[in-house]
Design a protein around this motif. Structure first.
Motif, PDB file in Angstrom:
ATOM      1  N   THR A 120       4.880 -49.285 -17.327  1.00 28.17           N
ATOM      2  CA  THR A 120       5.150 -49.044 -18.745  1.00 28.17           C
ATOM      3  C   THR A 120       5.029 -47.550 -19.062  1.00 28.17           C
ATOM      4  O   THR A 120       5.858 -46.990 -19.805  1.00 28.17           O
ATOM      5  CB  THR A 120       4.180 -49.858 -19.614  1.00 28.17           C
ATOM      6  N   GLY A 121       4.010 -46.921 -18.510  1.00 32.85           N
ATOM      7  CA  GLY A 121       3.866 -45.474 -18.719  1.00 32.85           C
ATOM      8  C   GLY A 121       5.021 -44.698 -18.136  1.00 32.85           C
ATOM      9  O   GLY A 121       5.537 -43.739 -18.762  1.00 32.85           O
ATOM     10  N   MET A 122       5.470 -45.065 -16.945  1.00 26.65           N
ATOM     11  CA  MET A 122       6.618 -44.376 -16.343  1.00 26.65           C
ATOM     12  C   MET A 122       7.868 -44.572 -17.189  1.00 26.65           C
ATOM     13  O   MET A 122       8.677 -43.621 -17.372  1.00 26.65           O
ATOM     14  CB  MET A 122       6.861 -44.912 -14.928  1.00 26.65           C
ATOM     15  N   VAL A 128      11.089 -40.795 -23.017  1.00 31.34           N
ATOM     16  CA  VAL A 128      10.839 -39.639 -23.889  1.00 31.34           C
ATOM     17  C   VAL A 128      11.645 -38.436 -23.419  1.00 31.34           C
ATOM     18  O   VAL A 128      12.303 -37.739 -24.220  1.00 31.34           O
ATOM     19  CB  VAL A 128       9.326 -39.318 -23.920  1.00 31.34           C
ATOM     20  N   LEU A 129      11.621 -38.180 -22.118  1.00 26.93           N
ATOM     21  CA  LEU A 129      12.367 -37.025 -21.600  1.00 26.93           C
ATOM     22  C   LEU A 129      13.871 -37.208 -21.812  1.00 26.93           C
ATOM     23  O   LEU A 129      14.582 -36.274 -22.242  1.00 26.93           O
ATOM     24  CB  LEU A 129      12.060 -36.834 -20.116  1.00 26.93           C
ATOM     25  N   LEU A 152      12.119 -33.403 -33.220  1.00 26.92           N
ATOM     26  CA  LEU A 152      12.539 -33.973 -31.941  1.00 26.92           C
ATOM     27  C   LEU A 152      11.418 -34.721 -31.216  1.00 26.92           C
ATOM     28  O   LEU A 152      11.633 -35.850 -30.741  1.00 26.92           O
ATOM     29  CB  LEU A 152      13.111 -32.865 -31.045  1.00 26.92           C
ATOM     30  N   PRO A 153      10.195 -34.130 -31.077  1.00 26.61           N
ATOM     31  CA  PRO A 153       9.129 -34.899 -30.405  1.00 26.61           C
ATOM     32  C   PRO A 153       8.786 -36.211 -31.108  1.00 26.61           C
ATOM     33  O   PRO A 153       8.602 -37.254 -30.464  1.00 26.61           O
ATOM     34  CB  PRO A 153       7.940 -33.937 -30.405  1.00 26.61           C
ATOM     35  N   VAL A 154       8.736 -36.151 -32.453  1.00 27.93           N
ATOM     36  CA  VAL A 154       8.379 -37.378 -33.185  1.00 27.93           C
ATOM     37  C   VAL A 154       9.463 -38.430 -33.044  1.00 27.93           C
ATOM     38  O   VAL A 154       9.185 -39.627 -32.826  1.00 27.93           O
ATOM     39  CB  VAL A 154       8.113 -37.043 -34.662  1.00 27.93           C
ATOM     40  N   ALA A 158       9.076 -42.073 -31.263  1.00 24.23           N
ATOM     41  CA  ALA A 158       9.343 -43.283 -32.038  1.00 24.23           C
ATOM     42  C   ALA A 158      10.358 -44.174 -31.335  1.00 24.23           C
ATOM     43  O   ALA A 158      10.195 -45.399 -31.257  1.00 24.23           O
ATOM     44  CB  ALA A 158       9.821 -42.907 -33.439  1.00 24.23           C
ATOM     45  N   VAL A 159      11.416 -43.545 -30.828  1.00 23.18           N
ATOM     46  CA  VAL A 159      12.440 -44.335 -30.137  1.00 23.18           C
ATOM     47  C   VAL A 159      11.857 -45.019 -28.906  1.00 23.18           C
ATOM     48  O   VAL A 159      12.116 -46.200 -28.641  1.00 23.18           O
ATOM     49  CB  VAL A 159      13.631 -43.432 -29.766  1.00 23.18           C
TER      50      VAL A 159
END
Length: 473
Positions: A120-122, A128-129, A152-154, A158-159
Motif C-alpha cells: 500500500t505504501g509503495m 503521488v509521484l 500540487l502536493p495537496v 488527495a488523489v
C-alpha cells in the motif's frame, strides 16, 4: 470468493466447489472476467495514449493495456502479483481500476499485514509521484493558471488517498468479517459435534438405565415371586413324603400350598400392573425409575396379607414363608430372629449370633442403619437360608451378624448336606447369588461366596452403615 471480492479458499463449508479453476463459484468467475474486461479496455485506452506521447507504436500500447488489464483474472489466486503489476504501470498513467481492485483483494486476503502495508505504501508513493508530475505538466501547459505552491502536493496526496484508502479499508473490513464468519462456522461445527457426542452419551446412559431397571425389577421379582414358588415346590415334595403316613396333615399342607400359589399369582398380577403403569408414566407423569420401589411396596403389601400356616405347621424339612413386611416398608434386622425361627420350625438346625451394639457405633448411641442397608442384609440372609433348604437339606447352618463402626457384616455358613450330594430338586438359574452381590455392591459393600473346606457353603457380606447417595445428572 464472494461477490464483493473477499477471498475464499472454497465454497460453502461442506459443499463441493462448482466454479472453474481457482474460483469457488461460477458467479465469482463471471465477476472477475467482467472486471478484467473493463480493466483491459481502460488500460488499452490509456496504453494507446501513453504510446502516442512516447512516440511508440499505438498498437503496442493497446496490446500492453489489454495484457495488463487481464491480470485481474488472477487477483484471487495471486493478489500480490496484481498489486505489483499495478505499481509497475503507474508511470504510464494506466491501471486505475486495476490498482484499486488489486488493493482491495490484497487487503481482504490472508496475506500478512506487513506485506499489505508495504505494498500500500509503495502504491501511494508511486501514485503521488505519478500524479505530481502529471499535474505539473498540465500546469506548465496552461500559462494562465498559476496555483500556489501547496496546491500540487495537496492535490496529489488527495488523489492518492482517494485511490488507495477506500479499497484498502474496505478490504480489511471484508477480510475481518470473513474470518469472523469462518470462526463462527467452525465453532458451530464444534458445538454440533459436541451435541452429537452428548446425544450418543445420553443414549448410552439411557440404555444403561434401562438395563439397570430391568435388572432391579428382575431382582425384586426373584426375591418375592420366585422365592414363594420355590417354597411351593419344597412343600409339594414334602407332601409326597407324608401323604400316606399322615393324610390329615398332608391335606392341611396341601391347602397351604394352594394358598401360597394363589398368593404368588396375586403378587405377579400386581407387579405386572406396576410395570404397565410405569410404561405409561409419560401420561401419568410417574417416573419409570420408581418401578422397582413400587414393586417392593406391592410385594410388601402382598406379604402382609399372607395367611397364617395351617394348624400343625409345615412338614418336616420344609421352610416356612418369609415374614410379612409392613405396608410400604421392607424387612429390617429386627426380623432376622423370626426368619431364623421359621427355618428352625421347618426342621433346619440354625444358630444365630449377634455381635456388637445395633447402629454401628461402639457406644451403641449412633443412628440406626438406613432402610436400604437393613433390607439388603435381611435379603442376603433370606436368600442364603433358602439356598440351604434347596441345595443342602438337613444341613446345619449358622448366621452371624456383626455391628461394627460404620458398617454391618453378615455371614451365613452351612455344613454338608445330611443327604449327601442330593438337593431338593428345585431348578436354579444361579440368580440368587447374583442378586445378593448386586444388592450389596450397589450400597458400596463387599460380597464373597463360595464352598468351605468342610464341604459346605459360605456367604459373607459387609455393608456400610450409610448407603451412598445415588448419582445425579
Amino acid at each position: 470468493m464472494t461477490a464483493t471480492g473477499a477471498s475464499e479458499g472454497a465454497g460453502v463449508r461442506g459443499a463441493p466447489t462448482a466454479g472453474p479453476w481457482w474460483w469457488a463459484r461460477r458467479r465469482s468467475a463471471v465477476l472477475d472476467v467482467s472486471l478484467a474486461v473493463v480493466s483491459g479496455l481502460e488500460c488499452a485506452v490509456e496504453g494507446g495514449r501513453f504510446a502516442a506521447n512516447a512516440q511508440l507504436p499505438e498498437a503496442l500500447g493497446l496490446l500492453l493495456g489489454l495484457v495488463v488489464g487481464a491480470v485481474l483474472l488472477v487477483r484471487r489466486r495471486w493478489p500480490v502479483a496484481v498489486v505489483l503489476v499495478a505499481i509497475a504501470v503507474l508511470p504510464a498513467e494506466m491501471g486505475g481500476l486495476l490498482g484499486m481492485v488489486g488493493l482491495y483483494t490484497l487487503a481482504a486476503s490472508d496475506v500478512p499485514r506487513r506485506i499489505i502495508a508495504l505494498l500500500t505504501g509503495m502504491t501511494m508513493v508511486g501514485g503521488v509521484l505519478t500524479a505530481f508530475f502529471a499535474m505539473r505538466q498540465d500546469v506548465v501547459s496552461e500559462p494562465a493558471f498559476h496555483p500556489p505552491a501547496w496546491f500540487l502536493p495537496v492535490m496529489t496526496m488527495a488523489v492518492c488517498l482517494v485511490m488507495t484508502a477506500p479499497p484498502v479499508l474496505w478490504g480489511l473490513y471484508v477480510g475481518a468479517r470473513r474470518r469472523l464468519v469462518e470462526s463462527l462456522r467452525e465453532r458451530a461445527d464444534g458445538l454440533e459435534r459436541e451435541l452429537s457426542l452428548l446425544a450418543d452419551r445420553a443414549e448410552e446412559r439411557a440404555e444403561w438405565a434401562r438395563n439397570e431397571e430391568r435388572t432391579r425389577i428382575a431382582r425384586e421379582m426373584h426375591d418375592v415371586v420366585a422365592h414363594r414358588v420355590s417354597l411351593m415346590v419344597v412343600h409339594s415334595a414334602a407332601l409326597q413324603a407324608i401323604a400316606l403316613k399322615d393324610p390329615e396333615k398332608a391335606s392341611k399342607n396341601a391347602g397351604l400350598v394352594g394358598d401360597m400359589g394363589r398368593q404368588a399369582l396375586t403378587e405377579l398380577r400386581e407387579m405386572l400392573g406396576v410395570l404397565r403403569t410405569a410404561e405409561g408414566s409419560s401420561v401419568r407423569r410417574a417416573p419409570a425409575s420408581d418401578a422397582p420401589e413400587r414393586l417392593a411396596a406391592v410385594a410388601a403389601q402382598a406379604k402382609a396379607k399372607t395367611p397364617a400356616a395351617a394348624p400343625g405347621g409345615p412338614a418336616a424339612g420344609v421352610p416356612a414363608p418369609a415374614p410379612a413386611e409392613p405396608d410400604g416398608e421392607g424387612p429390617c434386622l429386627a426380623e432376622l430372629a423370626e426368619l431364623v425361627g421359621q427355618s428352625r420350625a421347618a426342621g433346619m438346625a440354625v444358630e444365630l449370633s449377634v455381635e456388637g451394639p445395633a447402629g454401628g457405633d461402639a457406644d451403641g448411641t449412633g443412628p440406626d442403619y438406613g432402610p436400604g442397608v437393613e433390607q439388603t442384609v435381611f435379603r442376603v440372609v433370606q436368600e442364603a437360608l433358602t439356598n440351604v433348604h434347596k441345595h443342602a437339606p438337613g444341613a446345619r447352618a449358622r448366621v452371624r451378624l456383626a455391628h461394627r463402626a460404620g458398617e454391618v457384616a453378615v455371614q451365613v455358613e452351612n455344613g454338608p448336606s445330611a443327604r449327601g450330594a442330593t438337593d431338593a430338586g428345585l431348578p436354579s438359574g444361579g440368580n440368587g447369588l447374583v442378586g445378593m452381590r448386586e444388592r450389596v455392591t450397589a450400597l458400596g459393600g463387599a460380597f464373597v461366596s463360595g464352598p468351605t473346606d468342610a464341604g459346605g457353603f459360605r456367604v459373607s457380606a459387609v455393608v456400610p452403615a450409610v448407603a451412598p447417595a445415588p448419582a445425579t445428572g
